[in-house]
Design a protein around this motif. Sequence first.
Motif, PDB file in Angstrom:
ATOM      1  N   GLY A 150       9.877 100.074 -58.950  1.00 23.44           N
ATOM      2  CA  GLY A 150       9.977 100.176 -57.466  1.00 23.44           C
ATOM      3  C   GLY A 150      10.519  98.838 -56.675  1.00 23.44           C
ATOM      4  O   GLY A 150      10.683  98.951 -55.567  1.00 23.44           O
ATOM      5  N   VAL A 151      10.406  97.687 -57.418  1.00 20.69           N
ATOM      6  CA  VAL A 151      10.778  96.652 -56.532  1.00 20.69           C
ATOM      7  C   VAL A 151      12.506  96.592 -56.313  1.00 20.69           C
ATOM      8  O   VAL A 151      13.001  97.139 -57.118  1.00 20.69           O
ATOM      9  N   PRO A 152      12.727  96.412 -55.109  1.00 17.73           N
ATOM     10  CA  PRO A 152      14.125  96.566 -54.902  1.00 17.73           C
ATOM     11  C   PRO A 152      15.210  95.574 -55.691  1.00 17.73           C
ATOM     12  O   PRO A 152      14.584  94.614 -56.433  1.00 17.73           O
ATOM     13  N   ASP A 153      16.346  96.033 -55.698  1.00 20.24           N
ATOM     14  CA  ASP A 153      17.220  95.488 -56.822  1.00 20.24           C
ATOM     15  C   ASP A 153      17.864  93.990 -56.487  1.00 20.24           C
ATOM     16  O   ASP A 153      17.943  93.455 -57.520  1.00 20.24           O
ATOM     17  N   LEU A 154      17.933  93.751 -55.223  1.00 18.77           N
ATOM     18  CA  LEU A 154      18.359  92.283 -55.060  1.00 18.77           C
ATOM     19  C   LEU A 154      17.641  91.471 -53.953  1.00 18.77           C
ATOM     20  O   LEU A 154      17.056  92.333 -52.969  1.00 18.77           O
ATOM     21  N   PHE A 155      17.496  90.106 -54.306  1.00 21.74           N
ATOM     22  CA  PHE A 155      16.826  89.625 -53.113  1.00 21.74           C
ATOM     23  C   PHE A 155      17.730  88.221 -52.803  1.00 21.74           C
ATOM     24  O   PHE A 155      17.892  87.424 -53.361  1.00 21.74           O
ATOM     25  N   HIS A 175       8.908  99.040 -50.835  1.00 18.76           N
ATOM     26  CA  HIS A 175       9.370  98.895 -49.563  1.00 18.76           C
ATOM     27  C   HIS A 175       8.523  98.662 -48.409  1.00 18.76           C
ATOM     28  O   HIS A 175       8.474  97.497 -47.184  1.00 18.76           O
ATOM     29  N   ALA A 176       7.417  99.447 -48.016  1.00 19.31           N
ATOM     30  CA  ALA A 176       6.431  99.350 -47.250  1.00 19.31           C
ATOM     31  C   ALA A 176       5.536  98.023 -47.280  1.00 19.31           C
ATOM     32  O   ALA A 176       5.217  97.413 -46.301  1.00 19.31           O
ATOM     33  N   TYR A 177       5.421  97.937 -48.327  1.00 13.72           N
ATOM     34  CA  TYR A 177       4.559  96.458 -48.691  1.00 13.72           C
ATOM     35  C   TYR A 177       5.353  95.444 -48.357  1.00 13.72           C
ATOM     36  O   TYR A 177       4.660  94.553 -47.736  1.00 13.72           O
ATOM     37  N   LEU A 178       6.499  95.265 -48.753  1.00 16.31           N
ATOM     38  CA  LEU A 178       7.412  94.274 -48.545  1.00 16.31           C
ATOM     39  C   LEU A 178       7.438  94.011 -46.977  1.00 16.31           C
ATOM     40  O   LEU A 178       7.677  92.987 -46.436  1.00 16.31           O
ATOM     41  N   ARG A 179       7.724  95.106 -46.305  1.00 15.06           N
ATOM     42  CA  ARG A 179       7.903  95.264 -44.696  1.00 15.06           C
ATOM     43  C   ARG A 179       6.815  94.705 -44.106  1.00 15.06           C
ATOM     44  O   ARG A 179       6.910  93.944 -43.246  1.00 15.06           O
ATOM     45  N   GLY A 180       5.724  94.974 -44.658  1.00 16.50           N
ATOM     46  CA  GLY A 180       4.166  94.432 -44.075  1.00 16.50           C
ATOM     47  C   GLY A 180       4.081  93.290 -44.523  1.00 16.50           C
ATOM     48  O   GLY A 180       3.510  92.489 -43.588  1.00 16.50           O
ATOM     49  N   CYS A 181       4.683  92.450 -45.162  1.00 14.75           N
ATOM     50  CA  CYS A 181       4.556  91.162 -45.405  1.00 14.75           C
ATOM     51  C   CYS A 181       5.722  90.275 -44.752  1.00 14.75           C
ATOM     52  O   CYS A 181       5.856  88.947 -44.880  1.00 14.75           O
ATOM     53  N   GLY A 182       6.535  91.000 -43.879  1.00 11.97           N
ATOM     54  CA  GLY A 182       7.471  90.328 -42.965  1.00 11.97           C
ATOM     55  C   GLY A 182       8.825  90.047 -43.592  1.00 11.97           C
ATOM     56  O   GLY A 182       9.913  89.848 -42.957  1.00 11.97           O
ATOM     57  N   TYR A 183       9.086  90.943 -44.660  1.00  7.73           N
ATOM     58  CA  TYR A 183      10.550  90.836 -45.354  1.00  7.73           C
ATOM     59  C   TYR A 183      11.213  91.980 -44.593  1.00  7.73           C
ATOM     60  O   TYR A 183      10.606  93.089 -44.285  1.00  7.73           O
ATOM     61  N   ILE A 184      12.623  91.872 -44.668  1.00 12.83           N
ATOM     62  CA  ILE A 184      13.590  93.084 -44.473  1.00 12.83           C
ATOM     63  C   ILE A 184      14.017  93.554 -45.623  1.00 12.83           C
ATOM     64  O   ILE A 184      14.197  93.080 -46.694  1.00 12.83           O
ATOM     65  N   PRO A 231       8.944 107.587 -54.611  1.00 11.00           N
ATOM     66  CA  PRO A 231       7.530 107.058 -54.259  1.00 11.00           C
ATOM     67  C   PRO A 231       7.186 105.731 -54.424  1.00 11.00           C
ATOM     68  O   PRO A 231       6.580 105.078 -53.610  1.00 11.00           O
ATOM     69  N   GLU A 232       7.374 105.194 -55.813  1.00  8.38           N
ATOM     70  CA  GLU A 232       7.277 103.916 -56.249  1.00  8.38           C
ATOM     71  C   GLU A 232       7.929 102.726 -55.268  1.00  8.38           C
ATOM     72  O   GLU A 232       7.691 102.012 -54.782  1.00  8.38           O
ATOM     73  N   GLN A 233       9.265 103.210 -55.070  1.00  7.22           N
ATOM     74  CA  GLN A 233      10.267 102.400 -54.271  1.00  7.22           C
ATOM     75  C   GLN A 233       9.629 102.443 -52.802  1.00  7.22           C
ATOM     76  O   GLN A 233       9.737 101.238 -52.290  1.00  7.22           O
ATOM     77  N   LEU A 234       9.487 103.258 -52.410  1.00 10.75           N
ATOM     78  CA  LEU A 234       8.977 103.574 -50.685  1.00 10.75           C
ATOM     79  C   LEU A 234       7.654 102.719 -50.727  1.00 10.75           C
ATOM     80  O   LEU A 234       7.309 102.073 -49.600  1.00 10.75           O
TER      81      LEU A 234
END
Length: 119
Positions: free
Chosen positions: A55-60, A86-95, A80-83
């Motif tokens: 679920g972790v996005p492919d590139l950083f 995504h929600a977690y990372l956005r909540g941490c301030g990432y794009i 759903p795992e990816q979503l």
Amino acid sequence: MTMRLKPPLEHDEQCAVVRWWQHQLPRVRLFAIPNGGHRHKAVAAKLKAEGVDSGVPDLFAPEWRLWVEMKRRGGRKPDPEQLDWHAYLRGCGYIVLVAYGASDAIAQITAFAKERGFL
């Protein structure tokens, strides 16, 4: 009879984005997260024990706090795992960008970078 060509594989699309990035943005580091692909069960278990999580996005791109989820052109929406990631990372301030093919990823990354004054 007209033959319909299949869109490139996600792997090929991601490779094209990485090549573009390395050529256009050589001073900004980008790396891949090795979550996808088919693996032998023993290798998958070893990677999971090391912390690989589906679920972790492919590139950083750390400098830009930017995650890119690659999808095949015309491919499925994030699962759903990816979503959840995504929600977690956005909540941490990432794009987090979700891109359908290399050209979509390049367009979104370029727009993101211009909007923030990186380009």
